[in-house]
Design a protein around this motif. Sequence first.
Motif, PDB file in Angstrom:
ATOM      1  N   GLY A 164       0.782  -1.230   0.000  1.00  0.00           N
ATOM      2  CA  GLY A 164       0.000   0.000   0.000  1.00  0.00           C
ATOM      3  C   GLY A 164       0.811   1.277   0.000  1.00  0.00           C
ATOM      4  O   GLY A 164       0.235   2.373   0.024  1.00  0.00           O
ATOM      5  N   GLU A 165       2.158   1.180  -0.036  1.00  0.00           N
ATOM      6  CA  GLU A 165       2.991   2.387  -0.032  1.00  0.00           C
ATOM      7  C   GLU A 165       2.806   3.172  -1.342  1.00  0.00           C
ATOM      8  O   GLU A 165       2.631   2.595  -2.411  1.00  0.00           O
ATOM      9  N   VAL A 166       2.855   4.483  -1.209  1.00  0.00           N
ATOM     10  CA  VAL A 166       2.703   5.387  -2.361  1.00  0.00           C
ATOM     11  C   VAL A 166       3.868   6.363  -2.345  1.00  0.00           C
ATOM     12  O   VAL A 166       4.295   6.830  -1.283  1.00  0.00           O
ATOM     13  N   MET A 167       4.382   6.674  -3.545  1.00  0.00           N
ATOM     14  CA  MET A 167       5.532   7.571  -3.656  1.00  0.00           C
ATOM     15  C   MET A 167       5.207   8.708  -4.604  1.00  0.00           C
ATOM     16  O   MET A 167       4.604   8.506  -5.665  1.00  0.00           O
ATOM     17  N   MET A 168       5.574   9.951  -4.215  1.00  0.00           N
ATOM     18  CA  MET A 168       5.366  11.123  -5.051  1.00  0.00           C
ATOM     19  C   MET A 168       6.554  11.311  -5.976  1.00  0.00           C
ATOM     20  O   MET A 168       7.696  11.435  -5.518  1.00  0.00           O
ATOM     21  N   LEU A 169       6.308  11.300  -7.306  1.00  0.00           N
ATOM     22  CA  LEU A 169       7.362  11.467  -8.294  1.00  0.00           C
ATOM     23  C   LEU A 169       7.150  12.731  -9.091  1.00  0.00           C
ATOM     24  O   LEU A 169       6.021  13.009  -9.539  1.00  0.00           O
ATOM     25  N   PRO A 170       8.201  13.547  -9.285  1.00  0.00           N
ATOM     26  CA  PRO A 170       8.070  14.780 -10.073  1.00  0.00           C
ATOM     27  C   PRO A 170       7.537  14.491 -11.472  1.00  0.00           C
ATOM     28  O   PRO A 170       8.052  13.631 -12.181  1.00  0.00           O
ATOM     29  N   ARG A 189       4.952  12.975 -12.355  1.00  0.00           N
ATOM     30  CA  ARG A 189       4.115  11.781 -12.466  1.00  0.00           C
ATOM     31  C   ARG A 189       3.071  11.699 -11.369  1.00  0.00           C
ATOM     32  O   ARG A 189       2.149  10.871 -11.447  1.00  0.00           O
ATOM     33  N   GLY A 190       3.220  12.513 -10.351  1.00  0.00           N
ATOM     34  CA  GLY A 190       2.276  12.491  -9.250  1.00  0.00           C
ATOM     35  C   GLY A 190       2.496  11.301  -8.341  1.00  0.00           C
ATOM     36  O   GLY A 190       3.586  10.719  -8.283  1.00  0.00           O
ATOM     37  N   HIS A 191       1.445  10.905  -7.614  1.00  0.00           N
ATOM     38  CA  HIS A 191       1.543   9.787  -6.688  1.00  0.00           C
ATOM     39  C   HIS A 191       1.457   8.467  -7.440  1.00  0.00           C
ATOM     40  O   HIS A 191       0.579   8.272  -8.266  1.00  0.00           O
ATOM     41  N   ARG A 192       2.401   7.563  -7.117  1.00  0.00           N
ATOM     42  CA  ARG A 192       2.452   6.258  -7.779  1.00  0.00           C
ATOM     43  C   ARG A 192       2.546   5.149  -6.733  1.00  0.00           C
ATOM     44  O   ARG A 192       3.273   5.275  -5.745  1.00  0.00           O
ATOM     45  N   ASP A 193       1.809   4.096  -6.977  1.00  0.00           N
ATOM     46  CA  ASP A 193       1.832   2.934  -6.086  1.00  0.00           C
ATOM     47  C   ASP A 193       3.199   2.263  -6.159  1.00  0.00           C
ATOM     48  O   ASP A 193       3.715   2.000  -7.250  1.00  0.00           O
ATOM     49  N   LEU A 194       3.794   1.960  -4.987  1.00  0.00           N
ATOM     50  CA  LEU A 194       5.138   1.376  -4.956  1.00  0.00           C
ATOM     51  C   LEU A 194       5.168   0.022  -5.649  1.00  0.00           C
ATOM     52  O   LEU A 194       6.137  -0.299  -6.347  1.00  0.00           O
ATOM     53  N   LYS A 195       4.132  -0.774  -5.487  1.00  0.00           N
ATOM     54  CA  LYS A 195       4.105  -2.088  -6.126  1.00  0.00           C
ATOM     55  C   LYS A 195       4.252  -1.953  -7.635  1.00  0.00           C
ATOM     56  O   LYS A 195       5.019  -2.698  -8.265  1.00  0.00           O
ATOM     57  N   ARG A 196       3.557  -0.981  -8.222  1.00  0.00           N
ATOM     58  CA  ARG A 196       3.656  -0.781  -9.672  1.00  0.00           C
ATOM     59  C   ARG A 196       5.048  -0.295 -10.051  1.00  0.00           C
ATOM     60  O   ARG A 196       5.604  -0.721 -11.074  1.00  0.00           O
ATOM     61  N   GLN A 246       6.078  10.035   4.868  1.00  0.00           N
ATOM     62  CA  GLN A 246       6.125  10.156   3.405  1.00  0.00           C
ATOM     63  C   GLN A 246       7.305   9.358   2.864  1.00  0.00           C
ATOM     64  O   GLN A 246       8.433   9.492   3.346  1.00  0.00           O
ATOM     65  N   LEU A 247       7.058   8.526   1.834  1.00  0.00           N
ATOM     66  CA  LEU A 247       8.123   7.735   1.201  1.00  0.00           C
ATOM     67  C   LEU A 247       8.954   8.645   0.306  1.00  0.00           C
ATOM     68  O   LEU A 247       8.453   9.191  -0.688  1.00  0.00           O
ATOM     69  N   LEU A 248      10.240   8.805   0.664  1.00  0.00           N
ATOM     70  CA  LEU A 248      11.128   9.690  -0.091  1.00  0.00           C
ATOM     71  C   LEU A 248      11.961   8.954  -1.141  1.00  0.00           C
ATOM     72  O   LEU A 248      12.241   9.506  -2.204  1.00  0.00           O
ATOM     73  N   ALA A 249      12.395   7.720  -0.830  1.00  0.00           N
ATOM     74  CA  ALA A 249      13.320   7.040  -1.743  1.00  0.00           C
ATOM     75  C   ALA A 249      13.283   5.530  -1.526  1.00  0.00           C
ATOM     76  O   ALA A 249      12.987   5.042  -0.435  1.00  0.00           O
ATOM     77  N   ALA A 293      17.179   3.311  -9.878  1.00  0.00           N
ATOM     78  CA  ALA A 293      17.342   4.558 -10.629  1.00  0.00           C
ATOM     79  C   ALA A 293      16.005   5.281 -10.740  1.00  0.00           C
ATOM     80  O   ALA A 293      14.982   4.684 -11.093  1.00  0.00           O
ATOM     81  N   GLY A 294      16.020   6.582 -10.435  1.00  0.00           N
ATOM     82  CA  GLY A 294      14.810   7.397 -10.515  1.00  0.00           C
ATOM     83  C   GLY A 294      13.974   7.351  -9.256  1.00  0.00           C
ATOM     84  O   GLY A 294      13.093   8.196  -9.069  1.00  0.00           O
ATOM     85  N   LEU A 295      14.243   6.373  -8.403  1.00  0.00           N
ATOM     86  CA  LEU A 295      13.487   6.247  -7.150  1.00  0.00           C
ATOM     87  C   LEU A 295      14.395   6.354  -5.930  1.00  0.00           C
ATOM     88  O   LEU A 295      13.908   6.354  -4.798  1.00  0.00           O
ATOM     89  N   ASP A 296      15.708   6.457  -6.151  1.00  0.00           N
ATOM     90  CA  ASP A 296      16.671   6.347  -5.054  1.00  0.00           C
ATOM     91  C   ASP A 296      17.106   7.682  -4.469  1.00  0.00           C
ATOM     92  O   ASP A 296      18.070   7.734  -3.701  1.00  0.00           O
ATOM     93  N   GLY A 297      16.410   8.781  -4.801  1.00  0.00           N
ATOM     94  CA  GLY A 297      16.792  10.063  -4.228  1.00  0.00           C
ATOM     95  C   GLY A 297      16.051  11.205  -4.865  1.00  0.00           C
ATOM     96  O   GLY A 297      15.020  11.019  -5.537  1.00  0.00           O
TER      97      GLY A 297
END
Length: 442
Positions: free
Chosen positions: A372-378, A380-387, A410-413, A418-422
Amino acid sequence: MDRPVIDLPSRLLLNLQPWRNAPAWGIAFSGGLDSTVLLHLLAHLAKTESLPALSAIHVHHGLQSAADAWPQHCQAVCDALGVPLQVVRVTVQPGASLERAAREARYAAFASLTQADGVLLTGQHRDDQAETLLFRLVRGAGVRGLSAMPAQRPLGQGMLVRPLLDVTRAELEAYARAHQLNWIEDPSNQDRQFSRNYLRHQVLPRLTERWPQAQASMARSAAHLREAQGLLDELAQIDLASADKPGEFHWLGLPSLAMAPLTSLSCARQRNALSHWLEPLTRLPDTDHWSGWESLRHAVGDASPVWRLADGELRRAGGRIWWLSGQWLRPFSAAGTWPDPASALKLPGNGVLTLSGQIPYGPLQIRYREGGEVMMLPGRGHRDLKRLLNESGVPSFVRGRLPLLFRDGQLLAVANLAGLDGCASEGWRLHWQPPIADQGLR
């Protein structure tokens, strides 16, 4: 006809020629006939030949009361020959085969004491080689097993060498009697409930009675089979060349192979290649257990099949097979708060975490995926971590171990992806050094 006893020292030197420049020679000294002759030969050769420094190692298993007197006997022999002795006491783990457990404990001790480029010498002879071949034959061993004992193999940081494999027990006895040597007769060697003793006392004498050269012939067959195994190893190296190239997740530090090059081979070549690859990692499966490879090979794309072997397991993910052992199969604990993000964080049972660049502000926490974790990406908005993990192709067995960096919930990284690590705009990245892929007993 056996070669004359007088030839024994020169044959020993010839067999040991490749290791004359080793820093040291250790002698596995049980006190029995074989190792007593080997120790005596080397101690006397050292007086006239330039040999590496000699020492002896006696492993005390503590399996019978008679063995308690053996270290003292071995010490007296070594003192008389001027060879230093180290006595190592080991604990033999209980199991179905006491012979095997004692052997594993003994060789584990030898491996721990064999230093870089050092050589451990053991006294197995030609009769032992024939016995080993026959023992493995009745157990249904393949070419590798029927090759019997190699004259040398890696051990610890050095090599194990068997320089007497072309010498008969009769030659050793003749040498020992000619030099009035005393040796230990292990009472357990007469116990015919042990498979090797049964072969030695019941089977081999009957064979040699009918065929006097049977043991020499069996030792020769073992040499032929070692040559055949060498050719199979060369074929395996050819077949593994394209499968053993690093994949996208090489930073995991896990042994892995690409599936496609393997499955393009015939079934026999698949088994040969995999046996060669697995041999340094685990005790190899017997014929019945190769069905695990078939299940792994035929699994559908979204399955997560597992082939459990003696010292670890194989997983299939991302078009590759992966070898997991040691810490990768042990539980690991939640990390919690990162008190000093400027310093490395040791994750209990799960490697080490570091941050590079400008350290993000605020209290930071490390968690693992629960769902159920969600991550905010520049952009792209909020994206499900599983996806996101699916898009990155992260192997399923890694997902629960991937460290996640949180701040105020909030999930930061996600480490290493790549692209999710910082955060590129803030100039920091999260780095994970996974647990070391140790190989257990191997």
